[in-house]
Design a protein around this motif. Structure first.
Motif, PDB file in Angstrom:
ATOM      1  N   LYS A  57     -39.129  68.965  48.486  1.00  0.00           N
ATOM      2  CA  LYS A  57     -39.789  67.976  49.241  1.00  0.00           C
ATOM      3  C   LYS A  57     -39.408  66.438  49.129  1.00  0.00           C
TER       4      LYS A  57
ATOM      5  N   GLU B 157     -33.462  65.245  50.869  1.00  0.00           N
ATOM      6  CA  GLU B 157     -33.356  64.581  52.357  1.00  0.00           C
ATOM      7  C   GLU B 157     -32.684  65.694  53.150  1.00  0.00           C
TER       8      GLU B 157
ATOM      9  N   ASP C 233     -31.289  72.988  58.194  1.00  0.00           N
ATOM     10  CA  ASP C 233     -32.725  72.593  57.584  1.00  0.00           C
ATOM     11  C   ASP C 233     -33.777  73.522  57.925  1.00  0.00           C
TER      12      ASP C 233
ATOM     13  N   SER D 178     -47.795  71.802  54.309  1.00  0.00           N
ATOM     14  CA  SER D 178     -47.323  70.426  53.785  1.00  0.00           C
ATOM     15  C   SER D 178     -46.985  69.769  54.951  1.00  0.00           C
ATOM     16  N   GLN D 179     -46.985  68.345  54.796  1.00  0.00           N
ATOM     17  CA  GLN D 179     -46.395  67.407  55.605  1.00  0.00           C
ATOM     18  C   GLN D 179     -45.173  67.471  56.190  1.00  0.00           C
ATOM     19  N   GLU D 180     -44.198  68.082  55.095  1.00  0.00           N
ATOM     20  CA  GLU D 180     -42.901  68.393  55.191  1.00  0.00           C
ATOM     21  C   GLU D 180     -42.676  69.274  56.324  1.00  0.00           C
TER      22      GLU D 180
ATOM     23  N   GLN E 218     -44.720  70.586  58.493  1.00  0.00           N
ATOM     24  CA  GLN E 218     -45.405  70.200  59.778  1.00  0.00           C
ATOM     25  C   GLN E 218     -44.473  69.174  60.335  1.00  0.00           C
ATOM     26  N   ASP E 219     -44.029  68.312  59.856  1.00  0.00           N
ATOM     27  CA  ASP E 219     -43.009  67.154  60.299  1.00  0.00           C
ATOM     28  C   ASP E 219     -41.769  68.200  60.858  1.00  0.00           C
ATOM     29  N   LEU E 220     -41.335  68.912  60.157  1.00  0.00           N
ATOM     30  CA  LEU E 220     -40.075  69.841  60.912  1.00  0.00           C
ATOM     31  C   LEU E 220     -40.348  70.775  61.828  1.00  0.00           C
TER      32      LEU E 220
ATOM     33  N   ALA F 244     -42.559  70.149  64.175  1.00  0.00           N
ATOM     34  CA  ALA F 244     -42.621  69.308  65.134  1.00  0.00           C
ATOM     35  C   ALA F 244     -41.270  68.699  65.830  1.00  0.00           C
ATOM     36  N   LEU F 245     -40.366  68.503  64.874  1.00  0.00           N
ATOM     37  CA  LEU F 245     -39.046  68.297  65.374  1.00  0.00           C
ATOM     38  C   LEU F 245     -38.263  69.244  66.088  1.00  0.00           C
TER      39      LEU F 245
ATOM     40  N   GLN G 218     -39.660  69.799  69.430  1.00  0.00           N
ATOM     41  CA  GLN G 218     -38.989  68.808  70.358  1.00  0.00           C
ATOM     42  C   GLN G 218     -37.611  68.938  70.507  1.00  0.00           C
TER      43      GLN G 218
END
Length: 293
Positions: A112, A115, A123, A138-140, A142-144, A146-147, A150
């Protein structure tokens, strides 16, 4: 702690032979080398645990303590440190360990805090590692997710580098997203599946990377594509081209008598262990991370 095998199809030809080759690469220190008799390394050891857990052969890796080796040899790959940690966590979970506390080390928090490289293929291993550790919410992660949604190309695939989608990255991303809870029937996943269908090699049934890095069918790309096919709930043997070939047919044309899977039918390439480990996992019906805490 419990572990769950995601899929299994141990009757597929070639899986048992590939497993025998993988087991021949284990050393008395518990680690695995890229070739029989080579020096143990954390990356093939983690991948061996992942693949052997899928095929049900983990208890046959008896030359040494695999989990102890993974505990004593953390990733040192500075070019893809976060991805290497993700693979390491998958290996720890597959070998029966707890990555939140393995001999006092919290690999999950380490991941977590790491980088991301910004390279989509590498990744994907972050998502897989955290998912294997039970951290898909986890936020990590969920952020990935979304990325990645996109970054999906207009053709439905994902790209290793600028210049167009490729099979390797698309296969890894599809497996990562589905393992983390993205619906296999969702529009982005179906677009990715259509991309893979459209780039499948007609004459062999296999897959190339699909860009300048590899324009010929190879087992590394094919193994990753089969994992994605498995992840969406389909059977690779049903992906038959007009010439009557499917992806598993191609994998088997590259397998040698000792079970190793070459990169291409006429070239062993430099990824013997990876191609064989991916092949065993994929032909057995699985996809990474294979097991989840």
């Amino acid at each position: 702690m419990t572990v769950t095998v995601v899929q299994a199809d141990a009757d597929t030809p070639g899986v048992a032979q590939a497993v025998e080759y993988l087991l021949s690469c284990q050393n008395p220190d518990g680690g695995f080398a890229n070739t029989p008799g080579g020096e143990s390394n954390y990356a093939p050891t983690a991948q061996a645990a992942i693949s052997l857990a899928q095929t049900g052969d983990l208890d046959r890796a008896t030359k040494g303590d695999m989990l102890a080796y993974l505990s004593a040899h953390s990733p040192t790959d500075t070019s893809n440190y976060a991805g290497s940690l993700g693979r390491h966590i998958m290996g720890i979970v597959a070998a029966g360990g707890d990555p939140h506390d393995l001999d006092g080390t919290d690999y999950v928090q380490m991941l977590k805090d790491a980088e991301p490289s910004g390279q989509l293929f590498a990744d994907s291993l972050i998502i897989m590692g955290l998912t294997a550790a039970g951290e898909s919410d986890s936020q990590e992660v969920q952020d990935l997710i979304a990325l990645y949604l996109q970054k999906q190309g207009t053709d439905g695939g994902w790209s290793w580098s600028p210049g167009g989608s490729d099979v390797d990255t698309t296969g890894m991303v599809v497996s990562a997203l589905i393992s983390a809870g993205v619906d296999p029937g969702s529009e982005p996943i179906q677009r990715a599946s259509d991309y893979l269908r459209g780039i499948q090699d007609d004459s062999t049934g296999g897959f190339s990377m699909g860009n300048a890095m590899s324009s010929s069918p190879n087992t590394n790309s094919c193994g990753l594509a089969i994992m994605a096919i498995n992840a969406v709930g389909q059977n690779a043997s049903d992906w038959v081209t007009s010439s009557g070939k499917n992806p598993i047919d191609f994998m088997l044309t590259c397998q040698q008598d000792n079970g190793v899977i070459w990169w291409m039918p006429d070239s062993e390439g430099g990824m013997l262990f990876e191609c064989t480990a991916y092949g065993a996992l994929a032909m057995d019906g699985g996809f990474m991370p294979t097991i989840i805490l």
